[in-house]
Write a protein that holds these residues in place. Structure first.
Motif, short mmCIF file in Angstrom:
data_model
loop_
_atom_site.label_atom_id
_atom_site.label_comp_id
_atom_site.label_asym_id
_atom_site.label_seq_id
_atom_site.Cartn_x
_atom_site.Cartn_y
_atom_site.Cartn_z
N SER A 1 13.76 6.67 4.99
CA SER A 1 14.01 5.81 6.47
C SER A 1 12.95 6.46 7.21
CB SER A 1 15.00 5.51 6.65
OG SER A 1 15.27 4.46 7.42
N VAL A 2 12.02 6.03 7.62
CA VAL A 2 11.50 6.46 9.10
C VAL A 2 11.56 5.77 10.15
CG1 VAL A 2 9.12 6.07 8.08
CG2 VAL A 2 9.10 7.88 9.73
N SER A 3 11.73 6.55 11.08
CA SER A 3 11.59 5.50 12.83
C SER A 3 10.44 6.16 13.16
CB SER A 3 12.93 5.45 13.09
OG SER A 3 13.01 4.54 14.09
N VAL A 4 9.91 5.03 14.20
CA VAL A 4 9.14 5.29 14.87
C VAL A 4 9.63 4.80 16.16
CG1 VAL A 4 6.29 4.62 16.18
CG2 VAL A 4 6.76 4.56 13.18
N ASP B 1 0.15 -1.49 -0.30
CA ASP B 1 -0.08 0.14 0.21
C ASP B 1 0.78 1.00 -0.26
OD1 ASP B 1 -1.72 -1.34 -0.36
OD2 ASP B 1 -2.19 -1.51 2.40
N ILE B 2 2.17 1.40 0.81
CA ILE B 2 2.97 2.19 0.51
C ILE B 2 4.32 2.33 0.04
CG2 ILE B 2 1.77 3.64 2.56
CD1 ILE B 2 4.23 2.04 4.12
N ASP B 3 4.01 0.77 -0.91
CA ASP B 3 5.71 0.25 -1.21
C ASP B 3 6.68 0.35 -0.43
OD1 ASP B 3 6.52 -0.58 -4.21
OD2 ASP B 3 7.75 1.63 -3.91
N ALA B 4 6.56 0.46 0.65
CA ALA B 4 7.87 -0.43 1.55
C ALA B 4 7.90 -1.08 2.20
CB ALA B 4 7.40 1.33 2.70
N ILE B 5 9.28 -1.53 3.37
CA ILE B 5 9.61 -2.87 4.11
C ILE B 5 9.14 -1.93 5.85
CG2 ILE B 5 11.55 -4.21 5.03
CD1 ILE B 5 12.04 -4.30 1.66
N LEU B 6 8.40 -2.95 5.96
CA LEU B 6 8.12 -2.72 7.66
C LEU B 6 9.29 -3.27 8.21
CD1 LEU B 6 5.36 -1.16 6.27
CD2 LEU B 6 4.52 -1.22 8.14
N GLU C 1 1.48 8.12 11.39
CA GLU C 1 2.56 9.47 11.55
C GLU C 1 3.13 8.98 10.44
OE1 GLU C 1 5.17 13.00 13.20
OE2 GLU C 1 3.64 11.62 14.10
N ALA C 2 3.62 8.13 10.46
CA ALA C 2 5.55 7.25 9.82
C ALA C 2 4.98 6.46 8.24
CB ALA C 2 5.92 6.00 10.64
N ARG C 3 3.65 5.76 7.65
CA ARG C 3 3.04 5.42 6.83
C ARG C 3 2.92 6.43 5.90
NH1 ARG C 3 1.30 0.89 6.23
NH2 ARG C 3 -0.44 1.47 5.32
N GLU C 4 1.76 7.54 6.96
CA GLU C 4 1.78 8.57 5.56
C GLU C 4 2.78 9.25 5.08
OE1 GLU C 4 -0.15 13.33 6.47
OE2 GLU C 4 -0.80 11.22 7.77
N TRP C 5 3.72 9.44 5.92
CA TRP C 5 5.26 10.33 5.53
C TRP C 5 5.48 9.55 4.00
CZ3 TRP C 5 10.22 8.93 5.40
CH2 TRP C 5 11.01 10.60 4.58
N LEU C 6 5.55 8.70 4.77
CA LEU C 6 6.62 7.02 3.01
C LEU C 6 5.46 7.33 2.29
CD1 LEU C 6 8.01 4.31 4.77
CD2 LEU C 6 8.96 5.80 3.94
N ASP C 7 4.41 7.40 2.72
CA ASP C 7 2.81 7.71 1.27
C ASP C 7 3.20 7.88 0.64
OD1 ASP C 7 1.29 6.16 -0.39
OD2 ASP C 7 -0.43 6.67 0.37
#
Length: 133
Positions: free
Chosen positions: A89-92, A19-24, A125-131
């Motif tokens: 890269s975003v860190s929660v 959905d956000i084209d990312a690795i979690l 917030e992290a998902r929104e930023w990555l999206d």
């Protein structure tokens, strides 16, 4: 599309989020030293196999990283992740003031690298930023 679990251990979970084209990467408990590095190496393997440029790391369960692990991340792992294709890269972080201060310092120390690293106060917030990247 739901998240696809790539690796699931007691210590961490690595997922692919189309959905956000990312690795979690979610750390389920605090680890340090070789165990921390092994989890990071497995994450690197998942990054290389999945051709993603965005990474979300949930460290909200951590109070702080070991100094040697922080140095290793900056000097070795992050350059390898950039080489593997990570651009964002975003860190929660957790609610701990210590954790927040540590991550702010880490952001400052990685500004010279060729990628964007930010902190977020929540997973949403992290998902929104990555999206948006």
């Amino acid at each position: 599309m739901p998240r696809q679990v790539a690796v699931d251990t007691e210590t961490y979970t690595i997922e692919i989020d189309e959905d956000i084209d990312a690795i979690l990467h979610t750390w389920n408990e605090f680890v340090a030293g070789q165990e921390f590095r092994d989890g990071c190496h497995e994450l690197l393997d998942v990054i290389e196999r999945n051709d993603k440029s965005k990474l979300l790391v949930d460290t909200s369960g951590f109070q702080a990283h070991d100094d040697a692990d922080k140095e290793w991340l900056e000097d070795e792992w992050i350059p390898q992740s950039i080489e593997a294709g990570i651009d964002y890269s975003v860190s929660v972080t957790g609610d701990s003031v210590i954790s927040e201060m540590e991550m702010e310092e880490f952001v400052d120390q990685t500004q010279h690298l060729d990628y964007t690293f930010v902190m977020a106060g929540s997973l949403d917030e992290a998902r929104e930023w990555l999206d948006e990247q």
